[in-house]
Design an enzyme around this catalytic site. Structure first.
Site, PDB file in Angstrom:
ATOM      1  N   ARG A 100       0.859  -1.036  -0.084  1.00 61.08           N
ATOM      2  CA  ARG A 100       0.025  -0.049  -0.088  1.00 61.08           C
ATOM      3  C   ARG A 100       0.964   1.352   0.199  1.00 61.08           C
ATOM      4  NH1 ARG A 100      -3.517  -0.210   4.800  1.00 61.08           N
ATOM      5  NH2 ARG A 100      -1.621  -1.005   5.811  1.00 61.08           N
ATOM      6  N   SER A 136       7.319  -5.605   6.913  1.00 62.02           N
ATOM      7  CA  SER A 136       6.959  -6.525   7.721  1.00 62.02           C
ATOM      8  C   SER A 136       7.565  -8.053   7.468  1.00 62.02           C
ATOM      9  CB  SER A 136       5.317  -6.702   7.508  1.00 62.02           C
ATOM     10  OG  SER A 136       4.719  -5.226   7.743  1.00 62.02           O
ATOM     11  N   ASP A 145       4.763  -4.051  10.362  1.00 62.61           N
ATOM     12  CA  ASP A 145       3.344  -3.538  10.437  1.00 62.61           C
ATOM     13  C   ASP A 145       2.813  -3.700  11.961  1.00 62.61           C
ATOM     14  OD1 ASP A 145       3.922  -6.353  10.581  1.00 62.61           O
ATOM     15  OD2 ASP A 145       2.547  -6.980   9.230  1.00 62.61           O
TER      16      ASP A 145
END
Length: 509
Positions: free
Chosen positions: A108, A176, A229
Site C-alpha cells: 500500500r 513487515s 506492520d
C-alpha cells in the site's frame, strides 16, 4: 406345472435374496466409508483441541520465551528485536506525510495530512498487488517496482506544484519481515517469510535499497522511519489511545510488538532511551512450544514448505496457511472414502484453497450450503458433494479457525503476562500503584489484519478466548481494538513524530 411354479418361486426368492444381499452389502460398505471420513475429521478435531488449560500453558511459554529473547541473542525462538522506537505518537503531530506498507502479497501507498489534536484531516491510500515473479527475483527489480508505484501515486494525487512539494519529504516505511534495526531509519533483512525469497537482499539494509530505487526514479524523499506492520499498528493505536501497549497483526502473516522497559532488555546492557521504554518487535511467528496442538497435517505442511522447522506459530494461525490446512484434511477425507467422488488432482496442489475461500465456506449460512458446494467445485474440482459431506467440510474449517484464533489469543495474553498486565501478580500485575483498592489499569491491544478485521468467526473466537484466559475479573480491563490501515498510517505517524523531535533519543552504550 405345480413343480415348475414352485421352482420359479424358489428361483425368484433366491434372486431377491441375492439382490437384497448386494444392496445391504453396498449400504454397509458405504456406511463404513462414511464412518472412515467421520473418524478422520474427529481425530483431527481431537488433536487440534485448545482447552483453556492448554492455552494457559501457551501463555506461560510465550512469556518465558520473551524473557529469554530479551536476555541474549539467540536465546529464544523469539528474536525480540529493538525497533529504536522509544516514544510513540501522541496526537499532536501535524503536516503531510507519505508511507509505504510492504509485507504481503499486496502493498500500500499512503498519503496523510495530520492536523494535531489526534486528527487525520486527509487519508489517501492505494493498494497494489506485488507481481508474483518479483517475490523471487532481485532486490533492484523489487524496489524499482515499489519506487515507480510511489512516483505514479504522487503524480496522480496532484499537479506539478504539489509534486515538487515532496522534495525532501519524510517517508515512513513499513516493511513487515524480520529486520535487525540499527536505528529508526536503517535495518538489515534477517530472512524472508510469507513466500518471498529474494536471496540477494538478505543481510542488506532495506532502507538503502529503497532509497537507491527512489533516486533512480527521480524521487527526492527521505525514509525517516523503518517499522514493521505491528509497530505501525501500535503507533496508530497510541496516537488515538495512550493506554495502547501492544499490537498484533494477523493477516497473510502474523507478528506482534509491545512497549517494554528499556532496562528489561538485558542483551543490550547500556541501552538508554529518553522515555525509559522501547518498542520490541517480537517476530512471534517463529514462536514454538511443545504445548501447541500440532497435528499430522501441520507436520506435513511444514515439511513441504520452503522454510521447514521455521515460523511454526505463523503456520498454525496466519492467513497464508489456514486454507491449506483445510485442503490437506479434505484430501485425507477423499483418500479414505469416495464421498467426494473420484479423487481430484487439485487436492494434491499446495495452496489451491486460499484462506478467504475457506472463510467463505465456514460462514456459508445458506440452508443447503450452496457456497460450500460452489467453492469445492470451482476451486478443488469436486462435484456433486452430498450435504452431509459439505457439513463435514464446514466443521473442518471451524476446527482450523477456532484453533488459530485461540492460539493467537494465548499469544496476546502471554505478552500481557510479560509486562504485568494480566492480573496474575497482584499489585505488580496491571494494578495501579498507590490505589488501595488495587484497581486494574486499562490496557489496550491494537489488532490489524484481514483474519481479525474481515473474518467474523475468527474475531469472535479470539475475543472469547482472551476473556476466557484472563477470567471475568481481569477481562473487562483489557480492550482489543480493531485497526484499519494501521500499519501504513503508523509508519507515516512515526515519520511525523521523528520530524517533530529530530533528536537521537536512543543510545546503546
Amino acid at each position: 406345472m405345480g413343480k415348475l411354479g414352485l421352482g420359479l418361486a424358489v428361483g425368484c426368492a433366491v434372486a431377491s435374496c441375492a439382490i437384497a444381499a448386494v444392496m445391504v452389502g453396498r449400504r454397509v460398505r458405504s456406511r463404513r466409508r462414511w464412518w472412515r471420513v467421520v473418524r478422520a475429521v474427529d481425530e483431527f478435531e481431537e488433536a487440534a483441541l485448545t482447552p483453556v488449560g492448554r492455552l494457559k500453558q501457551v501463555v506461560d511459554a510465550m512469556a518465558v520465551e520473551m524473557h529469554a529473547g530479551l536476555a541474549s541473542e539467540g536465546g529464544s525462538k523469539l528474536k525480540m528485536l529493538l525497533t529504536f522506537v522509544d516514544s510513540l505518537p501522541d496526537g499532536s503531530e501535524s503536516g503531510i506525510y507519505y508511507a509505504l506498507d510492504v509485507g504481503g502479497t499486496y502493498f500500500r501507498i499512503l498519503r496523510i495530512q495530520l492536523g494535531g489534536q489526534k486528527s487525520i484531516l486527509e487519508h489517501d491510500v492505494e493498494r497494489k498487488p506485488i507481481p508474483q515473479h518479483l517475490m523471487t527475483r532481485t532486490s533492484e527489480e523489487f524496489f524499482d517496482f515499489i519506487a515507480l508505484s510511489l512516483k505514479e501515486f504522487v503524480e496522480r494525487k496532484g499537479n506539478n506544484s504539489q509534486y515538487s512539494q515532496v522534495r525532501g519529504q519524510d517517508l515512513g516505511f513499513t516493511f513487515s519481515f524480520p529486520v535487525k534495526q540499527t536505528s529508526l531509519s536503517s535495518g538489515t533483512l534477517i530472512k524472508w517469510t510469507k513466500g518471498f525469497s529474494i536471496d540477494d537482499m538478505v543481510e542488506k539494509d532495506v532502507v538503502e535499497c529503497l532509497q537507491r530505487a527512489l533516486s533512480r526514479r527521480g524521487l527526492d524523499m527521505n525514509v525517516a522511519a523503518l517499522v514493521n506492520d505491528s509497530v505501525g499498528t501500535l503507533a496508530v493505536g497510541h496516537f488515538y489511545d495512550k493506554d495502547t501497549v501492544a499490537a498484533v497483526v494477523i493477516g497473510t502473516g502474523t507478528n506482534a510488538c509491545y512497549l517494554e522497559r528499556a532496562d528489561a532488555v538485558i542483551k543490550c546492557q547500556g541501552l538508554l532511551t529518553t522515555s525509559g521504554g522501547m518498542v520490541i518487535n517480537m517476530e512471534w511467528g517463529n514462536f514454538w512450544s511443545s504445548h501447541l496442538p500440532r497435528t499430522s497435517y501441520d507436520i506435513d505442511l511444514d515439511a513441504e514448505s520452503h522454510n521447514s522447522n521455521d515460523q511454526g506459530f505463523e503456520k498454525m494461525i496466519s492467513g497464508l496457511y489456514l486454507g491449506d490446512i483445510v485442503r490437506r484434511v479434505i484430501c485425507k477425507m477423499s483418500l479414505v472414502s469416495d464421498i467426494f467422488g473420484p479423487f481430484s488432482s487439485k487436492l494434491s496442489t499446495q495452496f489451491t484453497l486460499s484462506t478467504p475461500l475457506m472463510a467463505a465456506m465456514h460462514e456459508d449460512d445458506t440452508p443447503d450450503l450452496s457456497e460450500v458446494a460452489k467453492i469445492l467445485e470451482e476451486t478443488l474440482d469436486i462435484h456433486d458433494v452430498p450435504l452431509k459431506a459439505r457439513k463435514l467440510v464446514v466443521k473442518v474449517c471451524d476446527v482450523v479457525t477456532r484453533r488459530a484464533a485461540r492460539l493467537a489469543a494465548a499469544g496476546i495474553v502471554g505478552i500481557l503476562k510479560k509486562i504485568g498486565r494480566d492480573g496474575t501478580g497482584g499489585i505488580t500485575s496491571g494494578r495501579v500503584k498507590g490505589v488501595k483498592s488495587g484497581k486494574m489499569r486499562r490496557t489496550v491491544v491494537a489488532i490489524e489484519g484481514g483474519l481479525y478485521t474481515s473474518y467474523t468467526v475468527f474475531r469472535e473466537y479470539l475475543n472469547e478466548a482472551v476473556a476466557e484466559i484472563l477470567g471475568e475479573e481481569i477481562a473487562p480491563y483489557v480492550i482489543l481494538k480493531e485497526m484499519e490501515d494501521g500499519s501504513g498510517i503508523g509508519a507515516a505517524l512515526l515519520a511525523a513524530s521523528d520530524a517533530a523531535r529530530r533528536v537521537d533519543t536512543v543510545q546503546v552504550l
